[in-house]
Design an enzyme around this catalytic site. Structure first.
Site, PDB file in Angstrom:
ATOM      1  N   ARG A 185      -7.604   6.129  14.656  1.00 40.17           N
ATOM      2  CA  ARG A 185      -7.021   6.372  16.124  1.00 40.17           C
ATOM      3  C   ARG A 185      -6.046   5.383  16.336  1.00 40.17           C
ATOM      4  NH1 ARG A 185     -11.828   7.374  20.516  1.00 40.17           N
ATOM      5  NH2 ARG A 185     -10.642   9.095  21.904  1.00 40.17           N
ATOM      6  N   PHE A 208      -3.386   4.883  14.508  1.00 37.87           N
ATOM      7  CA  PHE A 208      -2.473   4.981  13.246  1.00 37.87           C
ATOM      8  C   PHE A 208      -1.263   3.979  13.108  1.00 37.87           C
ATOM      9  CE2 PHE A 208      -0.009   7.863  10.243  1.00 37.87           C
ATOM     10  CZ  PHE A 208      -1.117   8.272   9.321  1.00 37.87           C
ATOM     11  N   ALA A 251      -3.573  12.648  14.976  1.00 39.22           N
ATOM     12  CA  ALA A 251      -2.420  12.481  15.294  1.00 39.22           C
ATOM     13  C   ALA A 251      -2.189  12.935  16.787  1.00 39.22           C
ATOM     14  CB  ALA A 251      -0.973  13.110  14.790  1.00 39.22           C
ATOM     15  N   GLN A 300     -11.695  15.885   8.117  1.00 39.00           N
ATOM     16  CA  GLN A 300     -10.805  16.172   9.389  1.00 39.00           C
ATOM     17  C   GLN A 300      -9.541  16.984   8.602  1.00 39.00           C
ATOM     18  OE1 GLN A 300     -10.817  11.788  10.677  1.00 39.00           O
ATOM     19  NE2 GLN A 300      -9.296  12.924  11.723  1.00 39.00           N
ATOM     20  N   ARG A 326       4.459   4.608  11.715  1.00 40.70           N
ATOM     21  CA  ARG A 326       3.873   4.464  13.116  1.00 40.70           C
ATOM     22  C   ARG A 326       4.015   3.169  13.705  1.00 40.70           C
ATOM     23  NH1 ARG A 326       2.461   8.464  16.990  1.00 40.70           N
ATOM     24  NH2 ARG A 326       1.999  10.207  15.703  1.00 40.70           N
ATOM     25  N   GLU A 369      -5.433   9.738  21.138  1.00 36.70           N
ATOM     26  CA  GLU A 369      -5.282   8.317  20.723  1.00 36.70           C
ATOM     27  C   GLU A 369      -4.746   7.559  21.788  1.00 36.70           C
ATOM     28  OE1 GLU A 369      -3.019   9.987  17.362  1.00 36.70           O
ATOM     29  OE2 GLU A 369      -3.820   8.618  16.058  1.00 36.70           O
ATOM     30  N   GLU A 378      -9.634  11.744   7.528  1.00 34.36           N
ATOM     31  CA  GLU A 378      -8.230  12.296   7.603  1.00 34.36           C
ATOM     32  C   GLU A 378      -7.835  12.485   6.057  1.00 34.36           C
ATOM     33  OE1 GLU A 378      -4.950  10.943  10.061  1.00 34.36           O
ATOM     34  OE2 GLU A 378      -3.592  12.166   8.756  1.00 34.36           O
TER      35      GLU A 378
HETATM   36  N1  LUZ Z   1      -1.936  11.176  10.617  1.00 37.33           N
HETATM   37  C1  LUZ Z   1      -0.599  11.579  10.055  1.00 37.33           C
HETATM   38  C2  LUZ Z   1      -1.717  10.703  11.902  1.00 37.33           C
HETATM   39  O1  LUZ Z   1      -0.656  11.943   9.016  1.00 37.33           O
HETATM   40  N2  LUZ Z   1       0.672  11.263  10.434  1.00 37.33           N
HETATM   41  C3  LUZ Z   1       0.662  10.885  11.879  1.00 37.33           C
HETATM   42  O2  LUZ Z   1       1.832  10.516  12.422  1.00 37.33           O
HETATM   43  C4  LUZ Z   1      -0.532  10.464  12.620  1.00 37.33           C
HETATM   44  N3  LUZ Z   1      -0.624   9.792  13.797  1.00 37.33           N
HETATM   45  C5  LUZ Z   1      -1.801   9.682  14.291  1.00 37.33           C
HETATM   46  C6  LUZ Z   1      -2.892   9.767  13.798  1.00 37.33           C
HETATM   47  N4  LUZ Z   1      -2.776  10.292  12.667  1.00 37.33           N
HETATM   48 MO1  MOS Z   2      -5.782  10.094  12.952  1.00 38.46          MO
HETATM   49  S1  MOS Z   2      -5.810   8.117  13.166  1.00 38.46           S
HETATM   50  O1  MOS Z   2      -6.854  10.817  11.979  1.00 38.46           O
HETATM   51  O2  MOS Z   2      -5.579  10.980  14.342  1.00 38.46           O
END
Ligand code: LUZ
Ligand code: MOS
Length: 756
Positions: free
Chosen positions: A340, A342, A507, A195, A308, A710, A230
């Protein structure tokens, strides 16, 4: 615009022609990689002997930390994670060495011959135990509004309790993997299922001791990511790249399912406690929560996920006095990672549990408390952001009305009166999810658009396609802005040499950020071509536009085509390429005060879940989930509805059946699909109804079409409470349990707990 456009990949997917890492036609002399990982969750490596493995015919080389030219470090937020273990191991599944052989089968044979001995050290698997032993990733964080201490004493009712939510395996269809090969002059190209192409490039450069420009990362598409790629696609790509650096031969490395399950981190399990105080009128006056995040053996993205959790600890409610604290607890599990939501879902499960507990103690329907506390316009989220364009009450009221909640509730009560073996349960789950990376500097993206001289277009962005159809949305934006038909536009791969310094596709923000950049780039090109056409046809620029490939004057079609004007621009030596950058305006957050305006906007919605429980077996079926969702002005309802349905089912899986399990030695027990159950077609609600809430959207969302990846996952949380509701109507002695997932086994225990 073409709001009904199908996912542009659907044709290729259906015919099996779409390319994933494992489908790339490999070059001659390609070698294959396999990781040798630790079987011990915590210990010192007292002896390791690779000689028998190295002796096997076809084994080219086994790489260890000693072969790293740069630093043995892949930690993103905190430098606490080696690529390969050196003297100690910190989780079972931790990579120790990388076997490169002529085939995967040979590498597997070699792996079985590596002799290793560990001196065991104490293993921690739970967050609570880590906290007791002061084992943390970093310092805890607290958010605060008002004064909870003094407020609790003014509350009519105060309740306390504990909750647990388990981890979740991403189970992307395509496992982690990459294909790396040497280019000229010591350069390396990595095709990765990630990602975050830039994360891979940056981390690889550090470990290989190369400048970033010598490493090119390319992503075609992913067979699912869900957060699992990610941060955690990086290690595998670097391992292959190191082998390429040493051997100057192509190396392919795709993890098999069992290795992937064992070696990668998951959603974070949370052990939490709460205290909730209400007034006589059921206003939540004070709320406290302490979250123990089971971070695993290294930070990975845990600190950001913890943050988060705090942001979403009050879900969509306005509470004037709040104090929350999160501890990222260091355990001997694989480093847990983005998934998903986070950390948001984990936070929301706790406040919903607290409200459920309060309602149960007070002997009232939970929804009266929820409804009394929905956040309203200009009220403050407890981290300082003033709520605007709030749709919390709107979505709630619309759901109540459109789905006739009173009748639904009466039907459930009626059914339960008449039935002994089967009981129904119902719950409402309102959601609010903040859109933006909480880490403000990450909120930017770029697009690169080439118009070729025949009028066809190549479009590159930083967005990674992982099944969420972001490429389709990018194409819609480009076609709409340029005024040409979609068939003239090609979505290019995501590649660090075309679009650099990207944030990961995550995100829920990918379409917003990259889409705004596409819009900007295409607008510039459009302006340029309009000028040329206006000049050529001798009309005012303002009256001229491109629509469906033709020049329109005063909205009337002419015979002049887009292709003709592009050719003319080429003759006039006008640039047919544009690069644009977009950074979300207005957002900020001050970590020293833990206050600010971190989100571009929030997404709202409300779901109503009804389930039927078999009180003899503990099994249940989901009758229906009825959702009112705030899409803003959806730019593609088919895609967005698909995201809501998929996220909902993934949330249901997390809450009901997906049970990650480690033994006390830190060994993963749920290490195959025979022991880890994800939703199949029979676990999908028998009916899913989605009503789009008619809202103005938000100007920070692309085309006012709100982020959708999400937020709907959290509708799944309603399932937990619907099950709880059904159990309570069967077993009057049931003391509500807040321990997810609510598997049939656990449900059965609850059904007969204290039962006479
Ligand atoms: N990834 C990130 C995320 O690096 N920062 C975020 O705030 C986030 N939020 C949701 C999913 N991935
Ligand atoms: Mo994320 S939890 O890779 O939006």
């Amino acid at each position: 615009m073409t709001k009904t456009m199908k996912n542009i990949d659907s044709f290729g997917h259906l015919r099996g022609e779409s390319l994933f890492v494992d489908d790339i036609i490999t070059k001659q002399n390609t070698l294959f990689g396999l990781v040798f990982d630790s079987s011990c969750a915590h210990g010192k490596i007292s002896k390791i002997d690779y000689s028998q493995a190295e002796d096997i015919e076809g084994v080219i080389r086994i790489f260890t930390y000693k072969d790293i030219p740069g630093v043995n470090q892949i930690g993103g937020i905190i430098p606490d994670e080696p690529l390969w273990a050196e003297k100690e191991v910190h989780f079972a599944g931790q990579p120790i060495a990388f076997i490169v052989a002529k085939s995967e089968l040979i590498a597997k044979k070699a792996r079985a011959l590596i002799q290793v001995e560990f001196r065991d050290l104490p293993v921690i698997t739970s967050a609570k135990e880590a906290k007791e032993k002061n084992s943390f990733i970093n310092a805890p964080r607290s958010f605060n509004l008002g004064n909870t201490k003094s407020s609790f004493s003014e509350c009519e009712y105060v309740f306390e309790g504990e909750t647990f939510s388990n981890g979740q395996e991403h189970l992307y269809l395509e496992t982690q993997g990459c294909y790396a090969y040497p280019m000229e002059n010591g350069n390396i190209k990595i095709i990765s299922s990630t990602q975050g192409p830039t994360q891979v490039q940056k981390a690889a450069a550090k470990v290989l001791d190369l400048p970033m420009h010598k490493i090119e990362v390319e992503v075609i598409r992913l067979g699912g990511g869900f957060g699992g790629k990610e941060d955690q696609a990086t290690a595998w790509a670097i391992m292959a790249a190191i082998a390429v650096q040493h051997l100057r031969k192509p190396v392919k490395f795709v993890l098999n399912r069992h290795d992937d399950l064992r070696m990668t981190g998951k959603r974070h399990p949370y052990e939490s406690s709460y205290k909730i105080g209400l007034t006589k009128e059921l206003k939540i006056k004070a709320f406290e929560a302490e979250f123990l995040q089971n971070s695993g053996a290294a930070a990975d993205l845990s600190p950001a996920i913890a943050e988060r959790t705090l942001f979403h600890a009050t879900n969509c409610y306005y509470i004037p006095n709040v104090r929350t604290t999160v501890y990222s607890c260091k355990t001997n599990l694989p480093p847990n990672t983005a998934f998903r939501g986070f950390g948001g879902p984990q936070g929301m499960f706790v406040i919903e549990s607290a409200i459920s507990k309060a309602a149960n103690e007070l002997g009232i329907n939970k929804r009266f408390i929820q409804e009394a506390n929905l956040i309203g316009e200009n009220e403050e989220y407890y981290y300082g952001q003033i709520a605007s364009n709030v749709e919390a009450k709107n979505s709630w009221v619309t759901a109540r009305k459109e789905f006739d909640l009173d009748t639904l509730e009466n039907d459930v009560a009626d059914f339960n009166e008449k039935n002994d073996r089967y009981k129904k349960g119902i719950s409402i789950m309102p959601i609010a999810f903040g859109i933006s990376f909480t880490n403000t500097p990450m909120n930017h993206a770029r697009a690169l658009v080439h118009i070729y001289q025949d009028g066809s277009v190549g479009l590159s962005t930083g967005a990674v396609e992982m099944g969420q159809s972001v490429n389709t949305k990018m194409l819609q934006i480009a076609a709409d802005t340029l005024g040409i038909e979609p068939k003239y536009i090609k979505l290019e791969t995501t590649n660090t040499t075309r679009v650099a310094n990207t944030s990961p596709s995550a995100a829920s923000s990918t379409a917003d950020l990259n889409g705004k950049a596409v819009l900007k780039a295409c607008k510039s090109l459009n302006d340029r071509l309009v000028k040329i056409a206006a000049n050529l046809l001798n009309v005012n620029e303002k009256s001229l536009s491109f629509q469906t490939n033709f020049v329109f004057i005063d909205n009337k079609k002419t015979k002049h085509t887009w292709q003709e004007i592009v050719a003319k621009a080429m003759m006039e030596r006008v640039a047919l390429t544009e690069n644009a950058h977009y950074a979300t305006p207005e957002i900020h957050f001050d970590k020293t005060k833990e206050k600010g305006h971190p989100f571009a906007y929030h997404v709202y919605g409300t779901s109503i879940t009804t389930i039927t429980l078999d009180c003899l077996q503990g099994t249940y079926e989901i009758d229906s989930v009825k959702i009112v969702h705030d899409f803003g002005k959806s730019m593609n309802m088919g895609i967005d509805t698909g995201q809501v349905e998929g996220a909902l089912v993934q949330g249901i899986g997390w809450m009901t059946m997906e049970e990650i399990s480690y033994d006390e030695k830190g060994k993963l027990l749920s290490n195959a699909l025979s022991t880890y159950k994800i939703p199949d077609i029979f676990s999908v609600p028998k009916k899913i109804e989605i009503i789009p809430l008619e809202t103005e959207g938000n100007k920070m969302a692309i085309y006012r079409s709100k982020a959708v990846g999400e937020p709907p996952l959290m509708y799944g949380i309603g399932t937990y409470f619907a099950i709880q509701n059904a159990i309570a109507s069967f077993n009057k002695e049931y003391k509500l349990a807040f321990n997810s997932p609510y598997t049939p086994e656990k449900v059965l225990m609850s059904l007969y707990e204290n039962h006479i």
